[in-house]
Design a protein around this motif. Structure first.
Motif, PDB file in Angstrom:
ATOM      1  N   SER A  31      -8.214  -5.482  -2.063  1.00  0.00           N
ATOM      2  CA  SER A  31      -9.452  -5.120  -1.374  1.00  0.00           C
ATOM      3  C   SER A  31      -9.704  -3.623  -1.457  1.00  0.00           C
ATOM      4  CB  SER A  31      -9.350  -5.567   0.091  1.00  0.00           C
ATOM      5  OG  SER A  31     -10.396  -5.008   0.841  1.00  0.00           O
ATOM      6  N   ALA A  32     -10.753  -3.238  -2.139  1.00  0.00           N
ATOM      7  CA  ALA A  32     -11.204  -1.837  -2.215  1.00  0.00           C
ATOM      8  C   ALA A  32     -10.097  -0.900  -2.674  1.00  0.00           C
ATOM      9  CB  ALA A  32     -11.763  -1.398  -0.853  1.00  0.00           C
ATOM     10  N   SER A  33      -9.223  -1.391  -3.538  1.00  0.00           N
ATOM     11  CA  SER A  33      -8.089  -0.570  -3.961  1.00  0.00           C
ATOM     12  C   SER A  33      -8.058  -0.313  -5.474  1.00  0.00           C
ATOM     13  CB  SER A  33      -6.768  -1.239  -3.533  1.00  0.00           C
ATOM     14  OG  SER A  33      -6.750  -2.606  -3.910  1.00  0.00           O
ATOM     15  N   ASP A  93       0.882  -1.178   0.000  1.00  0.00           N
ATOM     16  CA  ASP A  93       0.000   0.000   0.000  1.00  0.00           C
ATOM     17  C   ASP A  93       0.915   1.222   0.000  1.00  0.00           C
ATOM     18  OD1 ASP A  93      -3.246   0.325   0.973  1.00  0.00           O
ATOM     19  OD2 ASP A  93      -1.973   2.124   1.038  1.00  0.00           O
ATOM     20  N   ARG A  94       0.403   2.348  -0.525  1.00  0.00           N
ATOM     21  CA  ARG A  94       1.249   3.553  -0.504  1.00  0.00           C
ATOM     22  C   ARG A  94       1.082   4.335   0.801  1.00  0.00           C
ATOM     23  NH1 ARG A  94      -1.932   7.331  -4.898  1.00  0.00           N
ATOM     24  NH2 ARG A  94      -3.843   7.520  -3.714  1.00  0.00           N
ATOM     25  N   SER A  95       0.147   3.887   1.641  1.00  0.00           N
ATOM     26  CA  SER A  95      -0.139   4.639   2.871  1.00  0.00           C
ATOM     27  C   SER A  95       0.601   4.044   4.064  1.00  0.00           C
ATOM     28  CB  SER A  95      -1.650   4.618   3.135  1.00  0.00           C
ATOM     29  OG  SER A  95      -1.905   4.886   4.500  1.00  0.00           O
ATOM     30  N   THR A 107       4.526   1.191  -1.219  1.00  0.00           N
ATOM     31  CA  THR A 107       4.831   1.379  -2.645  1.00  0.00           C
ATOM     32  C   THR A 107       3.618   1.915  -3.384  1.00  0.00           C
ATOM     33  OG1 THR A 107       5.802   0.275  -4.569  1.00  0.00           O
ATOM     34  CG2 THR A 107       4.150  -0.974  -3.402  1.00  0.00           C
ATOM     35  N   ASP A 108       3.875   2.570  -4.499  1.00  0.00           N
ATOM     36  CA  ASP A 108       2.802   3.039  -5.371  1.00  0.00           C
ATOM     37  C   ASP A 108       2.471   1.899  -6.339  1.00  0.00           C
ATOM     38  OD1 ASP A 108       1.125   4.187  -7.195  1.00  0.00           O
ATOM     39  OD2 ASP A 108       2.427   5.899  -7.640  1.00  0.00           O
ATOM     40  N   LEU A 109       1.274   1.366  -6.241  1.00  0.00           N
ATOM     41  CA  LEU A 109       0.909   0.217  -7.077  1.00  0.00           C
ATOM     42  C   LEU A 109       0.854   0.572  -8.562  1.00  0.00           C
ATOM     43  CD1 LEU A 109      -1.857  -1.277  -4.776  1.00  0.00           C
ATOM     44  CD2 LEU A 109       0.283  -2.397  -5.373  1.00  0.00           C
ATOM     45  N   ASP A 110       0.770   1.865  -8.876  1.00  0.00           N
ATOM     46  CA  ASP A 110       0.750   2.283 -10.281  1.00  0.00           C
ATOM     47  C   ASP A 110       2.142   2.283 -10.910  1.00  0.00           C
ATOM     48  OD1 ASP A 110      -1.955   2.763 -10.965  1.00  0.00           O
ATOM     49  OD2 ASP A 110      -1.942   4.586  -9.756  1.00  0.00           O
ATOM     50  N   HIS A 140      -9.028   2.967  -7.080  1.00  0.00           N
ATOM     51  CA  HIS A 140      -8.206   4.156  -6.808  1.00  0.00           C
ATOM     52  C   HIS A 140      -7.072   4.327  -7.815  1.00  0.00           C
ATOM     53  CE1 HIS A 140      -9.786   5.323  -2.885  1.00  0.00           C
ATOM     54  NE2 HIS A 140      -9.796   4.052  -2.525  1.00  0.00           N
ATOM     55  N   LEU A 141      -6.773   3.292  -8.568  1.00  0.00           N
ATOM     56  CA  LEU A 141      -5.519   3.296  -9.326  1.00  0.00           C
ATOM     57  C   LEU A 141      -5.637   4.034 -10.655  1.00  0.00           C
ATOM     58  CD1 LEU A 141      -4.406  -0.374  -8.663  1.00  0.00           C
ATOM     59  CD2 LEU A 141      -3.769   1.709  -7.431  1.00  0.00           C
TER      60      LEU A 141
HETATM   61  C1  LIG Z   1     -10.502   2.070   0.597  1.00  0.00           C
HETATM   62  S1  LIG Z   1      -8.856   1.805   1.121  1.00  0.00           S
HETATM   63  C2  LIG Z   1      -8.823   0.038   1.308  1.00  0.00           C
HETATM   64  C3  LIG Z   1      -7.796  -0.371   2.319  1.00  0.00           C
HETATM   65  C4  LIG Z   1      -7.665  -1.884   2.546  1.00  0.00           C
HETATM   66  N1  LIG Z   1      -7.185  -2.550   1.329  1.00  0.00           N
HETATM   67  C5  LIG Z   1      -8.975  -2.463   2.999  1.00  0.00           C
HETATM   68  O1  LIG Z   1      -9.593  -3.241   2.280  1.00  0.00           O
HETATM   69  O2  LIG Z   1      -9.401  -2.126   4.122  1.00  0.00           O
HETATM   70  C6  LIG Z   1      -7.960   2.049  -0.378  1.00  0.00           C
HETATM   71  C7  LIG Z   1      -6.471   1.828  -0.200  1.00  0.00           C
HETATM   72  O3  LIG Z   1      -5.843   1.919  -1.474  1.00  0.00           O
HETATM   73  C8  LIG Z   1      -4.580   2.526  -1.270  1.00  0.00           C
HETATM   74  N2  LIG Z   1      -4.120   3.078  -2.550  1.00  0.00           N
HETATM   75  C9  LIG Z   1      -4.785   3.934  -3.360  1.00  0.00           C
HETATM   76  N3  LIG Z   1      -4.041   4.210  -4.458  1.00  0.00           N
HETATM   77  C10 LIG Z   1      -2.881   3.517  -4.331  1.00  0.00           C
HETATM   78  C11 LIG Z   1      -1.703   3.399  -5.124  1.00  0.00           C
HETATM   79  N4  LIG Z   1      -1.559   4.059  -6.285  1.00  0.00           N
HETATM   80  N5  LIG Z   1      -0.710   2.609  -4.674  1.00  0.00           N
HETATM   81  C12 LIG Z   1      -0.832   1.936  -3.504  1.00  0.00           C
HETATM   82  N6  LIG Z   1      -1.916   2.005  -2.705  1.00  0.00           N
HETATM   83  C13 LIG Z   1      -2.931   2.787  -3.115  1.00  0.00           C
HETATM   84  C14 LIG Z   1      -4.853   3.592  -0.219  1.00  0.00           C
HETATM   85  O4  LIG Z   1      -3.662   3.991   0.423  1.00  0.00           O
HETATM   86  C15 LIG Z   1      -5.803   2.849   0.708  1.00  0.00           C
HETATM   87  O5  LIG Z   1      -5.130   2.182   1.739  1.00  0.00           O
END
Ligand SMILES: C[S@@+](CC[C@H](N)C(=O)[O-])C[C@H]1O[C@@H](n2cnc3c(N)ncnc32)[C@H](O)[C@@H]1O
Length: 220
Positions: free
Chosen positions: A56-58, A10-12, A37-40, A61-62
């Protein structure tokens, strides 16, 4: 049998810290690795091929979900599985009748913000099956479901409701009528006993879709 290891990407840093804390509470921290890391972008070396990846729920966002799915495919062993879970949208929390104001406040707020939310999300409520297939996966299952949190609801639901309604309040940008705005402000008032941080009649309604996809085993 060797115990499985999990690597979370995750990037956070905050999300990864909370994950490590949760693993420590459960006594599984020795099996968890975290990678900020930045998944993109291209991924760092993650070591041996994985049996299972879980997004999961990610994905929504990408900026480049196709690239991320290709990298996930490459990180799995042949025959390995990817599970993708995506929510339909933000969860709902309020009863239809709050006992104050006109019933249906949450529906009215959502109706007013829906077009903008859809524009702001990179991939709102997408069907991920075609993207999974483009990356080389075989989609083996797709299931829509409504997760139900444990009852009584944890206090964190009130805090989640407060965060979501605060975002809605900002997105409404003066378009809600004055009576509804007054009720929404009451709901967001941390010191009001009818506010979401105190009231006992909150719910947690959301729908999600799960896709299970396999990297095909090597043939021959
Ligand atoms: C809605 S949260 C979901 C968190 C966790 N996966 C869950 O299911 O509880 C979205 C997550 O996607 C991560 N995220 C968004 N864009 C990202 C990117 N480009 N690279 C890595 N992580 C990313 C955010 O940091 C965040 O933790």
């Amino acid at each position: 049998m060797p115990r499985s290891r999990v690597t979370a990407l995750d990037r956070s840093p905050q999300l990864l810290r909370r994950l490590r804390e949760a693993a420590e509470r459960r006594g599984t921290a020795d099996r968890l690795g975290t990678v900020e890391t930045d998944l993109d972008a291209p991924w760092p070396d993650l070591g041996p091929s994985a049996d299972l990846a879980w997004a999961s729920a990610s994905l929504h966002h990408l900026a480049d979900p196709d690239g991320t799915l290709r990298r996930t495919f490459a990180a799995l062993r042949p025959g390995g599985l990817l599970a993708v879970v995506e929510p339909d949208g933000l969860p709902r929390f309020l009863p239809a009748d709050l006992g104050t104001g006109r019933p249906g406040l949450e529906d009215r707020c959502r109706a007013l913000t829906a077009p903008r939310t859809a524009e702001a999300a990179l991939h709102p409520a997408a069907d991920w099956a075609p993207a999974l297939e483009r990356a080389g996966f075989t989609v083996e299952a797709e299931q829509r479901y409504a997760p139900r949190p444990p009852r009584p609801l944890p206090d964190s639901v009130g805090r989640y409701a407060h965060a979501v309604l605060t975002r809605l309040r900002a997105a409404l940008d003066g378009r809600l009528d004055p009576e509804d705005t007054e009720v929404l402000d009451l709901l967001l008032d941390p010191s009001d006993p009818e506010g979401v941080l105190s009231r006992q009649d909150l719910d947690f309604r959301t729908e999600r879709t799960l896709w299970v996809a396999r990297r095909p085993p090597v043939s021959g």
